[in-house]
Write an enzyme that holds these catalytic residues in place. Structure first.
Site, PDB file in Angstrom:
ATOM      1  N   LYS A 290     -36.083 -36.864 -34.428  1.00 44.24           N
ATOM      2  CA  LYS A 290     -35.044 -36.093 -33.758  1.00 44.24           C
ATOM      3  C   LYS A 290     -33.686 -36.721 -34.084  1.00 44.24           C
ATOM      4  CE  LYS A 290     -33.976 -34.374 -29.110  1.00 44.24           C
ATOM      5  NZ  LYS A 290     -34.423 -34.394 -27.697  1.00 44.24           N
ATOM      6  N   GLU A 376     -44.285 -28.288 -15.064  1.00 47.80           N
ATOM      7  CA  GLU A 376     -43.731 -28.095 -13.730  1.00 47.80           C
ATOM      8  C   GLU A 376     -44.799 -27.776 -12.692  1.00 47.80           C
ATOM      9  OE1 GLU A 376     -40.542 -27.431 -16.723  1.00 47.80           O
ATOM     10  OE2 GLU A 376     -42.576 -26.631 -16.474  1.00 47.80           O
ATOM     11  N   ARG A 404     -41.695 -21.301 -12.721  1.00 50.04           N
ATOM     12  CA  ARG A 404     -43.031 -21.432 -13.297  1.00 50.04           C
ATOM     13  C   ARG A 404     -44.035 -21.962 -12.282  1.00 50.04           C
ATOM     14  NH1 ARG A 404     -42.291 -24.432 -19.002  1.00 50.04           N
ATOM     15  NH2 ARG A 404     -43.493 -22.708 -19.809  1.00 50.04           N
TER      16      ARG A 404
END
Length: 642
Positions: A290, A376, A404
């Protein structure tokens, strides 16, 4: 800034108008193109803000992807969509980057309205494999010889939906290629057993030598770095010669290729051509960095310049705007202070410790902080277990992501009356990230949960106060919600009636303006304008928006009109709840509710979007003045004559 970076669409990049243009390039040209794209990304994102780190890491992988597959006939899905900038560049949207994430400009995520090459717009993680499974099944059933490619960040694999999808993909045997972009990070370093397994590859000395060689070669200048072609050519053998393949997915019954150096276009292209030729589900394991190739991003330990929210210095990667006190910082400080006093308080986050403020608690009390990855639902039910075990968990997530876990909040936490505090960052209209990231649903959706209390602070002082009140609740769940950005100056109350703060109180009692949370300051601006028209306004902040404080009913009786103002959707929102409370209390006072219309509103700055929705002091004051004026006219009509 280098000469090359100042002309961001010069060179080979200028000739790339569609994916087909990539297929004419030779290996050396692709190497130059990759460097030009990195320069382009750094320069453009430095002016607008956006997701930089993820896209720097996926340049070569995206080039290889578009050289092997034929988009849009072959469908390419990104999970998450914040790694799709390079895809946008090579599908003809270079010019749009001047207005990236600005109103009317290029979206920061895939967008069907922008291009036929984009398909899914929901930018929440761990969903693409389910989309891909259904899409591949549809192509097979319709007899269409098309491939589906899902580019999945390794962080997304911490979400349960990915594994549900993989189970079905393996049994279906359709044309589906899954690229696992393995950079060891979702937002921060990826968490969990799978991440630990993948990390054995990155810790291999041979693998590290190869990537460090390229990193050192490319990182020699302040921008992306001058390409050192000889060094790049020397490592074209690919990462497979440096480490032994570890087919961790073989037990699923899905073919596996890798690990492959995701920064080697030729190696990736070779792997993808093999995968395409199987005509069955295949996982291609691409190992990347990244922020690759841009020194400030690679040196940023926190998140590799994942998503600078505004303009930054190209040379240093530091934001240009002067630092301000953010809502998140206030929450983080107060949570640590509470944890100092209460050893039962623990923190949970879903792969976003830094952006939600949990990192401050993690730094001081690592044994009392849990990062569950992009999960979540698990975060909320795990919090339920912690509460059952005698602790008080504080779950910190973005407001949009709690959607969610509605079932978990409803049945795993609330039904058991468990003391779990959920802190929602980025509540309300958040702006540049667009509709999938707007936190406008929580007060409506979670307002239906029995026993759940929702607090909406208006400033730093009330955030600290209401967080403490929430954590003090021991017989059910609580939510504390606040917006993104800088905290406004404190807005002190004149007095408090129960939990309700009275912010303004005119002698004349025409309008009761119920301003929720971050809209309190807006409510005060509205009141000032309405008062100039001769009407008296009382402005109150309920502080606890759900359940509606019964004190509002008594306050409403003395006014001619009640107006609610909230930073959430109107349908089922606080306005509806206040209206219901007034009906139940027998208070027959007209009510008008102002908030966000239910819908998927386009990206732009928060101020621009609120202006477009008519939620400005001028617009609201005009509406309120007209409403109360109409009430006066009706009252005059019913006055006896003579």
């Amino acid at each position: 800034m280098s000469e090359r970076s100042d002309q961001t669409t010069a060179g080979i990049l200028a000739g790339i108008k569609a994916p087909a243009d990539l297929k004419r390039l030779d290996p050396d040209q692709l190497t130059v193109l990759a460097a030009e794209i990195r320069d382009f990304l750094v320069v453009k994102v430095s002016r607008t803000g956006g997701h930089l780190g993820p896209n720097l890491g996926v340049v070569e992988t995206t080039l290889a992807l578009h050289r092997v597959f034929d988009s849009p006939r072959d469908r390419i899905l990104f999970d998450t969509g914040h790694q799709a900038y390079v895809h946008k560049i090579v599908t003809g949207r270079q010019d749009g980057f001047d207005r990236l994430r600005q109103r009317g400009g290029l979206s920061g995520y895939p967008s069907q309205a922008e291009s036929e090459h984009d398909l899914i717009e929901n930018s929440h993680a761990s969903t693409a494999l389910s989309y891909a499974d259904g899409l591949a099944k549809a192509f097979t059933l319709r007899g269409e010889q098309r491939h589906v490619v899902a580019v999945v960040g390794d962080g997304a694999l911490t979400g349960g939906m990915c594994w549900e999808a993989l189970n079905n993909i393996a049994s279906a045997k359709n044309r589906l290629v899954i690229i696992v972009n393995d950079n060891g990070r979702s937002y921060a370093p990826t968490i969990g057993g799978l991440a630990d397994h993948l990390s054995t590859l990155r810790l291999n000395p041979g693998y590290e030598r190869v990537l460090d060689l390229v990193k050192d070669a490319l990182g020699s200048t302040p921008v992306v770095g001058k390409p050192v072609y000889e060094v790049l050519h020397a490592v074209k053998k690919g990462i497979k010669d440096a480490v032994s393949p570890q087919p961790m997915f073989e037990d699923l019954g899905i073919k596996y290729i890798g690990p492959v150096d995701g920064h080697d276009v030729q190696a990736m292209e070779s792997a993808l051509r093999r995968a395409k030729g199987f005509n069955a589900p295949v996982i291609v394991h691409a190992v990347t960095r990244k922020g690759y190739g841009y020194r400030p991003a690679e040196d940023d330990d926190a998140d590799c310049l994942h998503g600078p929210g505004s303009a930054f210095s190209i040379e240093t990667g530091k934001l240009l705007a002067a630092p301000t006190v953010k809502w998140t910082h206030v929450f983080a400080e107060e949570l640590v202070a509470i944890a100092d006093e209460r050893p039962d308080v623990v923190g949970i986050t879903a792969a976003m410790a830094e952006p939600t403020g949990i990192a401050a608690l993690q730094k001081k009390y690592p044994e009392r902080t849990y990062d569950v990855g992009i999960a979540e639902q698990h975060a909320v039910t795990s919090a339920a277990g912690l509460a059952m075990g005698g602790l008080h968990p504080v779950v910190a997530v973005y407001a949009t992501f709690l959607n969610r876990a509605f079932d978990q909040v409803l049945l795993d936490v609330a039904m058991h009356g468990l003391p779990v505090t959920i802190v929602l960052d980025r509540a309300g209209i958040t702006g540049p990230d667009g509709p999938s990231h707007y936190g406008i649903w929580d007060m409506s959706v979670f307002g239906a949960v029995p026993g759940l209390r929702i607090a909406a602070p208006r400033d730093a002082a009330t955030l600290r106060e209401e967080l403490r009140e929430a954590v003090a609740v021991d017989d059910g769940p609580t939510i504390v919600r606040f917006p993104t950005g800088s905290v406004p100056v404190d807005l002190p109350a004149l007095r408090r009636i129960g939990p309700v703060d009275v912010l303004r109180e005119d002698e004349r009692k025409d309008i009761l303006l119920v301003a929720v949370g971050a809209f309190a300051a807006l409510g005060m601006q509205v009141a000032e304008r309405v008062a100039e028209q001769g009407y008296g306004v009382t402005v109150v902040d309920p502080r606890w928006a759900r359940p509606v404080p019964i004190e509002l009913a008594a306050l409403s009786r003395g006014h001619r009109l009640v107006v609610t103002l909230e930073d959430g959707i109107r349908a089922g929102g606080v306005g509806d709840a206040v209206a219901s409370t007034l009906r139940d209390a027998g208070v027959d006072v007209p009510l008008r509710d102002l908030g966000i219309p239910a819908g998927f509103h386009p990206h732009g700055s928060r101020a621009e979007i609120l202006t477009a929705l008519g939620l400005t002091a001028q617009d609201i004051a005009r509406d309120v003045t007209e409403w109360v004026s109409q009430l006066e006219d009706k009252a005059a009509e019913h006055q006896p004559q003579g």
